[in-house]
Scaffold this active site. Structure first.
Site, short mmCIF file in Angstrom:
data_model
loop_
_atom_site.label_atom_id
_atom_site.label_comp_id
_atom_site.label_asym_id
_atom_site.label_seq_id
_atom_site.Cartn_x
_atom_site.Cartn_y
_atom_site.Cartn_z
N ARG A 1 -0.80 0.41 35.04
CA ARG A 1 0.40 1.04 34.47
C ARG A 1 1.65 0.44 35.09
O ARG A 1 1.73 0.28 36.30
CB ARG A 1 0.37 2.55 34.72
CG ARG A 1 -0.83 3.17 34.05
CD ARG A 1 -0.84 4.68 34.14
NE ARG A 1 -2.06 5.17 33.51
CZ ARG A 1 -2.40 6.45 33.39
NH1 ARG A 1 -1.59 7.37 33.88
NH2 ARG A 1 -3.50 6.80 32.80
N ARG B 1 1.92 6.87 43.34
CA ARG B 1 2.13 6.24 42.05
C ARG B 1 1.90 4.74 42.20
O ARG B 1 2.62 4.07 42.92
CB ARG B 1 3.55 6.51 41.53
CG ARG B 1 3.72 6.21 40.06
CD ARG B 1 5.08 6.68 39.56
NE ARG B 1 5.20 8.13 39.55
CZ ARG B 1 4.69 8.93 38.62
NH1 ARG B 1 4.01 8.43 37.62
NH2 ARG B 1 4.86 10.23 38.69
N GLU C 1 -1.66 15.77 40.83
CA GLU C 1 -2.47 15.67 39.63
C GLU C 1 -3.55 14.61 39.82
O GLU C 1 -3.27 13.44 40.05
CB GLU C 1 -1.58 15.30 38.43
CG GLU C 1 -2.37 15.21 37.15
CD GLU C 1 -1.55 14.59 36.02
OE1 GLU C 1 -0.32 14.73 36.03
OE2 GLU C 1 -2.17 13.97 35.14
N SER D 1 -6.64 14.97 34.14
CA SER D 1 -5.96 15.49 32.97
C SER D 1 -7.02 15.53 31.88
O SER D 1 -7.61 14.51 31.57
CB SER D 1 -4.83 14.52 32.62
OG SER D 1 -3.89 15.15 31.80
N ARG E 1 -5.42 9.50 43.66
CA ARG E 1 -4.94 10.82 44.07
C ARG E 1 -6.04 11.58 44.83
O ARG E 1 -5.76 12.32 45.77
CB ARG E 1 -4.53 11.64 42.85
CG ARG E 1 -3.50 10.95 41.98
CD ARG E 1 -2.10 11.15 42.53
NE ARG E 1 -1.11 10.40 41.77
CZ ARG E 1 -0.66 10.74 40.57
NH1 ARG E 1 -1.12 11.83 39.99
NH2 ARG E 1 0.24 10.02 39.96
#
Length: 425
Positions: A264, A279, A351, A354, A393
RNA sequence: GGAGAGGUGGCAGAGUGGUUGAAUGCGGCGGUCUUGAAAACCGUUGUCCGUGUAAUGCGGACCGGGGGUUCGAAUCCCUCCCUCUCCGCCA
């Protein structure tokens, strides 16, 4: 992509749904274009019917030796008219398609209406036995732990590729690999998934199929020379496995699990939030993807979340499950649960997973359907996916929660047979 | 990277300008026969859009994508994409 027929029949419902999702109200524009489109189709089809009828007579007339030149002249005019109508039709359809491609999915009725993350709802939390939010020593964050133990090297990762490309070393690398294998095995053995190992460079069609394009195009890497995209999530290749296919009802629900690295760009998101693993541009993720019948998809969503939770319970990592409100839902999702793991150093929930139901939104884009045994009719499937889980994470929570006062890391029991060691440091 | 071949219905595979949505075979579905099954035989067998809902209704589109020629294109022309084979390079 939303169903144009549904919009036509439920304009006010769609309008409210778009507002709830913080999205522009394009309903009137869509309805107008749709109306125009159908008028043009009717006109064009009528002329084509005429042309077909006349055309079928021509060989017969020719055989009889009759003069067809006046018919040809007339049909030429009809042909030109058809061409003009079809040109207009294409313009209208292109415009309509463009708008629909940029229009997000609507939230399910069970999703709380809200503007932002603050309106999300905590559904439940799970805390391992004996766990305390207060440590009786000063906790180190994952960056410090990683550095001290020489298992994570963010500086050298930056040298090799740039910021956000972590380098795992020694037992850190082994732990990462162990986590991936543990999660895959767990889903295979306990949850009935089929393992896949897909390509991680995909073409544009695949990106469109799952809805990453056009909305998230800026957030994606792109290899221009070959027209290929490094995947931001395994959701893309795995969901596209069945693009342009008609599945059999008896084969549903199809459940896939696969590990891939994810890429990403995270354009424009620098600062505190992007420290260490929080991140990154490249991370590892085990992803679960389901193809279901419409009537099953919400039950499957619940079990999907449970499947991800099971991993955390096996690892004994504290987490909570969040139901996203309408405003915080992603572009393609109709309902989504986030699973957040506890970071004692950040004193924050992060997080780590998801889990979303996209209903037929992706299926319509990617043209994934199934045939009902009883009626023989084809319908769109519902697609779902969930991380099970992302290791970056998870690694933060694992390192920080399992640290000792001496700065060592106890390896959770479930991982022992995968790591081959029980402690780091 | 070089040379060649090819993309047609679930699959295989015909079809080079006119009742072709498309032969044939396989598969699938229904039936006859059979105690049952197989075999054999007969029938059937796509998707999308529009319209309509008394209908297995009517109309249109679809032979890799896009464009063109023509009264008419799966068939001719252009262009893009993809796949395969051989050679080269290579994990």
């Amino acid at each position: 992509m939303l169903d144009i027929k549904f919009i036509r029949e439920n304009p006010e419902l769609v309008r409210q749904g778009l507002i709830n999702k913080n999205s522009a109200d394009v309903v009137d524009e869509i309805l107008q274009l749709d109306e125009k489109r159908r008028t043009l189709i009717s006109k064009s089809d009528e002329l084509k019917a005429l042309r077909n009828k006349v055309s079928s007579q021509i060989p017969i007339l020719k055989k009889k030796g009759e003069d067809t030149s006046s018919i040809f002249a007339e049909m030429k005019k009809v042909g030109d008219e058809i061409a003009e109508l079809d040109k207009q039709l294409k313009e209208v359809e292109d415009k309509l398609e463009e708008i629909l491609r940029w229009t997000p999915n609507l939230a399910h009725s069970s999703v709380p209406v809200g503007k932002s993350a603050e309106d999300n709802v905590e559904v439940r939390r799970w805390i391992p036995e004996g766990f305390s939010f207060e440590f009786d020593f000063e906790v180190k964050d994952h960056i410090e732990l990683g550095k001290k133990l020489d298992i994570l090297d963010f500086e050298r990762g930056t040298k090799i590729s740039g910021s956000g490309f972590p380098l795992y070393k020694g037992k850190g690398a082994t732990l990462e690999r162990a986590l991936i294998n543990f999660m895959l095995d767990y889903h295979l053995q306990h949850h009935g998934y089929k393992e896949v190992f897909p390509p991680i460079l995909v073409n544009r069609e695949s990106m469109k199929g799952t809805g990453q394009i056009p909305k998230l195009e800026e957030d994606m890497y792109f290899i221009e020379k070959d027209g290929l995209y490094p995947i931001p999530t395994a959701e893309v290749p795995i969901t596209n496995i069945h693009r342009d296919e008609i599945l059999q009802e008896k084969d549903l629900t199809i459940k896939y699990v696969g590990y891939t690295p994810c890429f990403r760009r995270e354009a424009g998101s620098y600062g505190k939030e992007s420290k260490g693993f929080l991140r990154v541009h490249q991370f590892n993720k085990v992803e679960m993807v389901k193809f279901t019948k419409p009537e099953d998809s919400y039950d499957e969503l619940e079990s999907l979340v449970k499947d991800a939770e099971d991993i955390l319970q096996a690892l004994k990592i504290p987490y909570r499950v969040i139901l996203l409100c309408t405003g915080d839902l992603s572009f393609s999702a109709a309902k989504c649960y986030d699973i957040e793991t506890w970071s004692p150093a950040e004193k924050k929930w992060l997080e780590a997973s998801s889990c979303s139901n996209f209903e037929a939104f992706q299926a319509r884009r990617a043209n994934i359907r199934f045939r009902r045994e009883e009626t023989k009719k084809v319908e769109y499937v519902h697609t779902l996916n969930g991380s099970g889980l992302a290791t970056s994470r998870l690694m933060v929570s694992l390192l920080e929660n399992y640290q000792t006062p001496e700065g060592k890391i106890i390896i959770p029991k479930a991982l022992h047979k995968y790591t081959g060691f029980e402690i780091i440091g």
